[in-house]
Design a protein around this motif. Structure first.
Motif: not given
Length: 150
Positions: A78-88
């Motif tokens: 995103l313009p403001s940063g990043c988001q990382v998700e891990v789905h389990d």
């Protein structure tokens, strides 16, 4: 113009959703995917921290969930940063992700520091239920580029 810009922010968002094997082999693959995503788009988030925290989330998903169902890595820039998700596939919330535990990790043990690192190094983190288990996530802000000497 008032001088050179100290940082260039991406003007739009980009995201990836990738299924990974439910094995230790998923950890280096996830790190490489995050590193490549941040580098190719010249995103301003700290890629070393993003790689480390991604590795912790993926390793936890592999170690603490039963079965061989794939886990899923979701990276959003995103313009403001990043988001990382891990789905389990496990609906149980991850230990002490959002609040510190009662006792500090044992310095002689190999395990027990992953969630502490995620809490300490991310701008925010959390988890949420999904239709097939849970998603555990962290966010990192865009880091301003350093001004170089002329």
């Amino acid at each position: 113009m008032n001088g050179p810009a100290l940082q260039e922010r991406p003007s739009s968002s980009a995201s990836w959703r990738i299924a990974l094997p439910h094995s230790a082999a998923a950890v280096p693959v996830a790190r490489a995917l995050v590193r490549t995503a941040l580098a190719e788009l010249e995103h301003g988030a700290d890629s070393d921290t993003a790689e480390l925290l991604t590795a912790e989330l993926v390793a936890n998903a592999v170690e603490h969930t039963a079965g061989d169902s794939p886990i899923e890595l979701v990276v959003e820039l995103l313009p403001s940063g990043c988001q990382v998700e891990v789905h389990d596939p496990d609906p149980a919330p991850p230990g002490d992700l959002t609040t510190p535990g009662d006792t500090p990790p044992d310095p002689w043990q190999e395990h027990g520091r992953g969630l502490l690192l995620i809490r300490a190094l991310s701008s925010s983190c959390g988890h949420r239920p999904t239709g097939s288990g849970k998603a555990v996530w962290f966010r990192l802000p865009v880091v301003p580029q350093q001004r170089t000497a002329w």
